[in-house]
Design a protein around this motif. Structure first.
Motif, PDB file in Angstrom:
ATOM      1  N   THR A 154       0.845  -1.202   0.000  1.00  0.00           N
ATOM      2  CA  THR A 154       0.000   0.000   0.000  1.00  0.00           C
ATOM      3  C   THR A 154       0.877   1.248   0.000  1.00  0.00           C
ATOM      4  O   THR A 154       0.616   2.211  -0.741  1.00  0.00           O
ATOM      5  N   ILE A 155       1.907   1.222   0.824  1.00  0.00           N
ATOM      6  CA  ILE A 155       2.789   2.394   0.902  1.00  0.00           C
ATOM      7  C   ILE A 155       3.630   2.531  -0.367  1.00  0.00           C
ATOM      8  O   ILE A 155       3.782   3.625  -0.910  1.00  0.00           O
ATOM      9  N   LYS A 208       2.943   1.629  -3.369  1.00  0.00           N
ATOM     10  CA  LYS A 208       2.144   2.067  -4.532  1.00  0.00           C
ATOM     11  C   LYS A 208       2.008   3.571  -4.591  1.00  0.00           C
ATOM     12  O   LYS A 208       1.834   4.149  -5.658  1.00  0.00           O
ATOM     13  N   LYS A 209       2.070   4.208  -3.431  1.00  0.00           N
ATOM     14  CA  LYS A 209       1.881   5.665  -3.387  1.00  0.00           C
ATOM     15  C   LYS A 209       3.166   6.420  -3.709  1.00  0.00           C
ATOM     16  O   LYS A 209       3.157   7.637  -3.859  1.00  0.00           O
ATOM     17  N   LEU A 210       4.284   5.710  -3.775  1.00  0.00           N
ATOM     18  CA  LEU A 210       5.569   6.390  -4.008  1.00  0.00           C
ATOM     19  C   LEU A 210       5.681   6.881  -5.450  1.00  0.00           C
ATOM     20  O   LEU A 210       5.018   6.365  -6.342  1.00  0.00           O
ATOM     21  N   SER A 211       6.574   7.851  -5.631  1.00  0.00           N
ATOM     22  CA  SER A 211       6.796   8.328  -6.997  1.00  0.00           C
ATOM     23  C   SER A 211       7.725   7.373  -7.759  1.00  0.00           C
ATOM     24  O   SER A 211       7.879   7.470  -8.956  1.00  0.00           O
ATOM     25  N   GLU A 246       6.255   2.660   7.059  1.00  0.00           N
ATOM     26  CA  GLU A 246       5.894   4.085   6.982  1.00  0.00           C
ATOM     27  C   GLU A 246       7.106   4.949   6.660  1.00  0.00           C
ATOM     28  O   GLU A 246       6.961   6.086   6.205  1.00  0.00           O
ATOM     29  N   PRO A 264       8.680   6.313   2.367  1.00  0.00           N
ATOM     30  CA  PRO A 264       8.680   7.591   1.619  1.00  0.00           C
ATOM     31  C   PRO A 264       9.853   8.496   2.000  1.00  0.00           C
ATOM     32  O   PRO A 264      10.465   9.124   1.131  1.00  0.00           O
TER      33      PRO A 264
END
Ligand code: UDP
Ligand code: MG
Length: 310
Positions: free
Chosen positions: A27-28, A30-33, A102, A105
């Protein structure tokens, strides 16, 4: 082109933790650039870890798996992960969520800023217990006294390296008896640290027994310091001085009261000297064992099976 982050996860009997680890971490990620790959290394688990990982790798092509033929240890698993990683940045973490995803990022941000080595430093370790925390502090103090290279206390197996730094680790640090964390701290490049709070293990139990930790500490000290080898010289000098004192005392008491009865002194000295001697022989023996392991040059790990590795 998008950069890629490789996340290396070593797993030994982690069937209970893996699904939750995957859910949270993916989940984390997937949100990364950055693009990502999740490399799970199955370190010869005896439980269902292999089938859990096989299923995850079938569901998600970003999940890669390397499965060892037997248990080779946590460090070997991390090295295998590094070997197979293709990312521009590589993060090593545990499967039990003690290394919180967490922070990914923030790690990526540091990598983007051009950091090559990111050491994650534990501020609090909730689950380790007072003994492990105390032993860990004592170990770092000792190794920092004994070794020329300095170590960050509380550094963990949670760290990130850039592709450039990873290449150095892959190509030049193939020692059989090793301390990966130590190498990471001592290869140079631009470094930074991020503090993190270790969580409690989500499921399963710790695989590091006190016995394993002691063996690990002894080997690490020997890998990074030659000082124990020189103990023989100090012990020899000490024994020499003691011998001279005893000689003077013996002559003195012989002149005063005739032949001294030295039974107790002889026994005590004998035991003490032999203790020192055997200790030093043991230390040398351990160094020889390390040399022998290097000489035999056996593989650090043996891969039995891989998934999604092209
Ligand atoms: N591990 C491994 N091989 C081993 C022992 C442990 O790959 O022989 C993995 C384990 O699955 C976990 C990580 O190394 O992901 C750290 O182990 P553990 O959590 O048991 O150690 P602790 O956090 O208690 O120091
Ligand atoms: Mg753990």
């Amino acid at each position: 082109m998008k950069k890629t982050l490789s996340v290396v996860v070593s797993c030994y009997n982690e069937e209970l933790a893996l699904n939750q680890f995957y859910e949270e971490t993916a989940t984390i990620l997937k949100k990364l650039s950055w693009d990502y790959e999740l490399i799970f290394v199955n370190d010869g688990s005896q439980d269902q870890t292999l089938s859990v990982l096989t299923r995850l790798s079938e569901l998600d092509e970003k999940v890669k798996m390397i499965s060892f033929s037997r248990n080779f240890g946590h460090e070997a698993a991390m090295i295998a992960g590094l070997d197979y990683s293709q990312g521009d940045g590589i993060v090593c973490m545990d499967a039990d969520l003690q290394h919180p995803p967490e922070y990914l990022p923030e790690i990526v941000k540091k990598l983007e800023e051009g950091c090559d080595v990111i050491n994650m430093v534990r501020t609090r370790n909730e689950s380790a217990g007072w003994f492990k925390n105390f032993a860990s502090a004592a170990f770092y103090r000792l190794i920092n006294v004994l070794s020329d290279v300095k170590f960050e206390p509380n550094a963990s197996d949670f760290f990130a390296v850039s592709g450039k730094a990873a290449k150095v680790l892959k190509d030049n640090y193939r020692e059989k008896v090793r301390f990966l964390r130590g190498y990471v701290q001592n290869i140079g490049f631009s470094r930074t640290t991020i503090e993190y709070e270790a969580r409690t293990r989500v499921a399963g139990e710790s695989k590091y027994s006190i016995k394993k930790l002691i063996a690990f500490s002894v080997n690490t000290i020997m890998c990074f310091s030659n000082l124990p080898l020189k103990l023989g010289i100090y012990a020899g000098c000490g024994a020499g001085v003691l011998g001279i004192i005893m000689m003077i005392y013996t002559i003195w008491s012989w002149a005063r009261v005739g032949t001294p009865s030295g039974y107790a002194t002889i026994i005590v000295l004998l035991c003490f000297m032999f203790a020192v001697l055997f200790l030093i022989v043991g230390i040398i023996g351990n160094y020889i064992a390390i040399l022998f392991a290097e000489l035999k040059d056996r593989p650090i790990y043996i891969v039995e099976e891989t998934k999604n590795i092209h």
